[in-house]
Scaffold this active site. Structure first.
Site, PDB file in Angstrom:
ATOM      1  N   TYR A 179     -11.137   5.612 -15.553  1.00 40.60           N
ATOM      2  CA  TYR A 179     -10.760   4.829 -16.729  1.00 40.60           C
ATOM      3  C   TYR A 179     -11.752   4.964 -17.881  1.00 40.60           C
ATOM      4  CZ  TYR A 179      -7.260   3.025 -13.614  1.00 40.60           C
ATOM      5  OH  TYR A 179      -6.202   2.935 -12.738  1.00 40.60           O
ATOM      6  N   ILE A 212      -4.467   8.503 -13.027  1.00 36.08           N
ATOM      7  CA  ILE A 212      -5.783   8.908 -13.513  1.00 36.08           C
ATOM      8  C   ILE A 212      -6.085  10.306 -12.981  1.00 36.08           C
ATOM      9  CG2 ILE A 212      -6.689   6.554 -13.805  1.00 36.08           C
ATOM     10  CD1 ILE A 212      -8.206   6.947 -11.133  1.00 36.08           C
ATOM     11  N   TYR A 266      -2.373   2.198  -1.204  1.00 40.23           N
ATOM     12  CA  TYR A 266      -3.727   2.466  -1.682  1.00 40.23           C
ATOM     13  C   TYR A 266      -4.538   1.185  -1.730  1.00 40.23           C
ATOM     14  CZ  TYR A 266      -2.289   0.227  -5.967  1.00 40.23           C
ATOM     15  OH  TYR A 266      -1.841  -0.703  -6.863  1.00 40.23           O
ATOM     16  N   PHE A 295     -11.117   4.998  -3.995  1.00 37.25           N
ATOM     17  CA  PHE A 295      -9.731   4.726  -3.617  1.00 37.25           C
ATOM     18  C   PHE A 295      -9.486   5.293  -2.227  1.00 37.25           C
ATOM     19  CE2 PHE A 295      -9.509   4.923  -8.239  1.00 37.25           C
ATOM     20  CZ  PHE A 295      -8.738   3.815  -8.548  1.00 37.25           C
ATOM     21  N   PHE A 345     -10.416  -4.211  -6.361  1.00 34.25           N
ATOM     22  CA  PHE A 345      -9.784  -4.626  -7.610  1.00 34.25           C
ATOM     23  C   PHE A 345      -8.275  -4.458  -7.580  1.00 34.25           C
ATOM     24  CE2 PHE A 345     -11.290  -0.256  -8.245  1.00 34.25           C
ATOM     25  CZ  PHE A 345     -10.112   0.390  -8.583  1.00 34.25           C
ATOM     26  N   ASP A 346      -7.738  -3.691  -6.618  1.00 33.22           N
ATOM     27  CA  ASP A 346      -6.296  -3.524  -6.514  1.00 33.22           C
ATOM     28  C   ASP A 346      -5.957  -2.984  -5.134  1.00 33.22           C
ATOM     29  OD1 ASP A 346      -3.647  -3.589  -7.274  1.00 33.22           O
ATOM     30  OD2 ASP A 346      -3.741  -1.804  -8.522  1.00 33.22           O
TER      31      ASP A 346
END
Length: 198
Positions: free
Chosen positions: A164, A138, A110, A186, A120-121
């Site tokens: 979040y 989530i 991902y 995502f 961010f990731d």
């Protein structure tokens, strides 16, 4: 005289061939092309379809975030579908394995980013996929991953209520990795269904 005309004709022909002949075909080839596996998108149809999701005078945070997601999709020409919960998604590859269900244990790559493009990731950056249960993530992931099969790829546009929420994700340095009430994007590639660990 005939030799001179023949020479001028051949010279003109050579110049036309070297310059591409002024045809738009060469211009189109010079433009950046989408990746070979990207779905073909009719821009006009995508913009019309996305515009239907815009809210004229957004009164709530959810409506503001919906407009932010839709405006991002219009700018990037990303055709999206919407679920009743407010999750927006684009199936890049439906997959060809088993349909994914709540409680499945999967391995997936991902990339997560904000609407401004800031990543961010990413499991790709970490060099290893993540293994998790559908249902322990989530809400946007739990719902969205059930729209593809094993081997599928999906782009999820997650409003904060399915992400979040107002808590965000602190960065441990008095700031936030993911600010509170922030919609997220995502790209998830489901590699395989895994045996559930004991």
């Amino acid at each position: 005289m005939m030799q001179r005309l023949s020479f001028l004709f051949l010279l003109a022909l050579a110049l036309v061939n070297c310059s591409g002949g002024g045809r738009s075909e060469n211009t189109e080839q010079a433009q950046e092309l989408p990746p070979p596996d990207a779905p073909v998108v009719n821009e006009d149809e995508a913009i019309m379809q996305l515009s239907a999701y815009l809210i004229g005078e957004p009164a709530t945070l959810a409506e503001q975030q919906q407009n932010a997601i839709v405006n991002y999709a219009i700018d990037e020409i990303v055709p999206l579908q919407r679920t009743p919960s407010g999750l927006f998604y684009r199936i890049l590859d439906p997959g060809n394995g088993q349909p994914l269900e709540w409680g499945d244990y999967v391995s997936a790559h991902y990339k997560g980013y904000l609407l401004d493009g800031k990543v961010f990731d990413s499991s790709y950056r970490k060099g290893r996929p993540m293994k998790f249960y559908i249902g322990n993530m989530i809400d946007g992931w739990n719902e969205g991953l059930q729209l593809v099969k094993e081997g599928g790829r999906i782009q999820l546009f997650v409003p904060s209520e399915l992400g979040y929420k107002e808590r965000g994700v602190p960065d441990g340095k008095d700031g936030y990795l993911i600010p509170p009430d922030t919609p997220l994007v995502f790209e998830v590639e489901v590699l395989s269904l895994e045996e559930k660990p004991d």
